[in-house]
Scaffold this active site. Structure first.
Site, PDB file in Angstrom:
ATOM      1  N   GLN A  98      -5.034  -1.788   9.419  1.00 41.54           N
ATOM      2  CA  GLN A  98      -4.466  -2.961   8.807  1.00 41.54           C
ATOM      3  C   GLN A  98      -5.145  -4.135   9.769  1.00 41.54           C
ATOM      4  O   GLN A  98      -4.800  -4.259  10.620  1.00 41.54           O
ATOM      5  CB  GLN A  98      -3.204  -3.063   8.462  1.00 41.54           C
ATOM      6  CG  GLN A  98      -2.613  -4.297   7.723  1.00 41.54           C
ATOM      7  CD  GLN A  98      -3.214  -4.305   6.172  1.00 41.54           C
ATOM      8  OE1 GLN A  98      -3.154  -3.357   5.801  1.00 41.54           O
ATOM      9  NE2 GLN A  98      -3.735  -5.603   5.933  1.00 41.54           N
ATOM     10  N   LYS A 120       0.865  -1.243  -0.130  1.00 41.11           N
ATOM     11  CA  LYS A 120      -0.083  -0.086   0.130  1.00 41.11           C
ATOM     12  C   LYS A 120       0.624   1.229   0.193  1.00 41.11           C
ATOM     13  O   LYS A 120       0.665   2.209  -0.792  1.00 41.11           O
ATOM     14  CB  LYS A 120      -0.855   0.074   1.202  1.00 41.11           C
ATOM     15  CG  LYS A 120      -2.097  -1.090   1.017  1.00 41.11           C
ATOM     16  CD  LYS A 120      -2.808  -1.297   2.478  1.00 41.11           C
ATOM     17  CE  LYS A 120      -3.801  -2.542   2.248  1.00 41.11           C
ATOM     18  NZ  LYS A 120      -4.595  -2.652   3.515  1.00 41.11           N
ATOM     19  N   ASP A 158     -11.360   2.314   3.616  1.00 41.89           N
ATOM     20  CA  ASP A 158     -11.496   0.884   3.345  1.00 41.89           C
ATOM     21  C   ASP A 158     -13.129   0.554   3.247  1.00 41.89           C
ATOM     22  O   ASP A 158     -13.394  -0.443   2.829  1.00 41.89           O
ATOM     23  CB  ASP A 158     -11.041   0.002   4.627  1.00 41.89           C
ATOM     24  CG  ASP A 158      -9.929  -0.621   4.419  1.00 41.89           C
ATOM     25  OD1 ASP A 158      -9.302  -0.869   3.314  1.00 41.89           O
ATOM     26  OD2 ASP A 158      -8.969  -0.844   5.461  1.00 41.89           O
TER      27      ASP A 158
END
Ligand code: NAD
Length: 284
Positions: free
Chosen positions: A97, A53, A120
């Site tokens: 995460q 990422k 997200d």
């Protein structure tokens, strides 16, 4: 024999287009868009995802800030960090995460992230916005990437039967809703579905997001279907593989995604897209 949908190439092309947007943003607003990544503990798979990422951010021209916190981090420390980042005007996107160490409760942390920064797309607000067809919201990245991969084949989803195997909040449910937005007739299968093959054989488009090697074999797929394999598994030799038995399914379907190199790169490209979208909204 099926054509392979090259997720890596499609993701690279998308990142190239985002580069232009990021550079325009930096010129116009005097700073780059910024993504903040929070990781707790040393899970090796998570470390790889976070690194990918951050690399994508560097490639596109998005600033990345990462918090690599020790395994011993308390829930309350994460709550304070999220609160601080919500107030930070230069933090356009925030992500945690997953998975977190089992002591910590992600379900209580995700709702604390400002929905406008929830790149997200996991929050109730953003999932709810998807149900309500509110396109200003941030939708979750893997389902967004799956739709792009399907559309890249040139298929018109209107009236097609799309079957989604898996009903998670992160992949199965949101991708089913997005397929509905594209006027497909959608069926969702899951662990309690009776005779999975009888359903998957009727799919013009089959999306498989379960996490079980070779769950879908050639005899479970309709001739000419488009097959998207979301699963990430390790086979007996430790090699990365999806949920679809590639060889037998590729013989029958028209298009198929490989694992790796299919959905994975698209998830990251859509995270960059969401960060850009959040940044533009943040400066409005
Ligand atoms: P999950 O474990 O949350 O959900 C799995 C789903 O599969 C459940 O809804 C369950 O009902 C269903 N299921 C289980 N056994 C089944 C069976 N025998 N038949 C039919 N359905 C069954 O998983 P998830 O988060 O949705 O992820 C699914 C897979 O996709 C995993 O392998 C994960 O690693 C992978 N994944 C990949 C990406 C990517 O970017 N490539 C992103 C997210 C998830």
């Amino acid at each position: 024999m099926a054509k392979i949908i090259d997720g890596k190439a499609i993701a690279n092309a998308l990142q190239d287009r985002l580069k232009e947007q990021a550079s325009y943003f930096a010129m116009r607003f005097g700073r780059k868009p910024k993504l903040v990544v929070i990781m707790v503990g040393e899970d090796p798979a998570s470390a790889v995802y976070v690194r990918n990422k951050i690399r994508a951010c560097e490639n596109v021209g998005i600033n990345s800030e990462s918090y690599r916190l020790p395994e011993t981090t308390e829930q309350s420390e994460l709550e304070s960090l999220i609160e601080k980042l919500n107030k930070d005007e230069t933090a356009d996107g925030i992500l945690i995460q997953l998975p977190l160490p089992s002591r910590l409760d992600a379900k209580k942390l995700i709702p604390l992230i400002d929905p406008k920064k929830d790149v997200d797309g996991f929050s109730a607000e953003n999932l709810g916005a998807l149900v309500l067809d509110d396109k200003r919201a941030l939708y979750s990245c893997t389902p967004l990437g799956i739709i792009q991969l399907i559309l890249s084949t040139g298929i018109d989803l209107t009236g097609k039967h799309a079957v989604v195997v898996g009903r998670s909040n992160e992949v199965g449910k949101p991708v089913a809703l997005m397929l509905l937005q594209h006027n497909a007739t959608v069926t969702i299968c899951h662990s309690k579905t009776v005779d999975l093959g009888a359903v998957t054989r009727t799919a013009d488009v089959l999306v498989v997001a379960v996490g079980r090697e070779k769950l879908i074999t050639g005899d479970m797929v309709k001739e000419g279907a488009v097959v998207i394999d979301v699963g990430i598994n390790r086979d007996a030799n430790g090699k990365l593989c999806g949920d679809v038995d590639f060889d037998s399914v590729a013989e029958k379907c028209s298009f198929i995604t490989p694992v790796p190199g299919g959905v994975g790169p698209m998830t990251i490209a859509m995270l960059m897209t969401n960060t850009m979208k959040a940044a533009k909204r943040n400066v409005q």
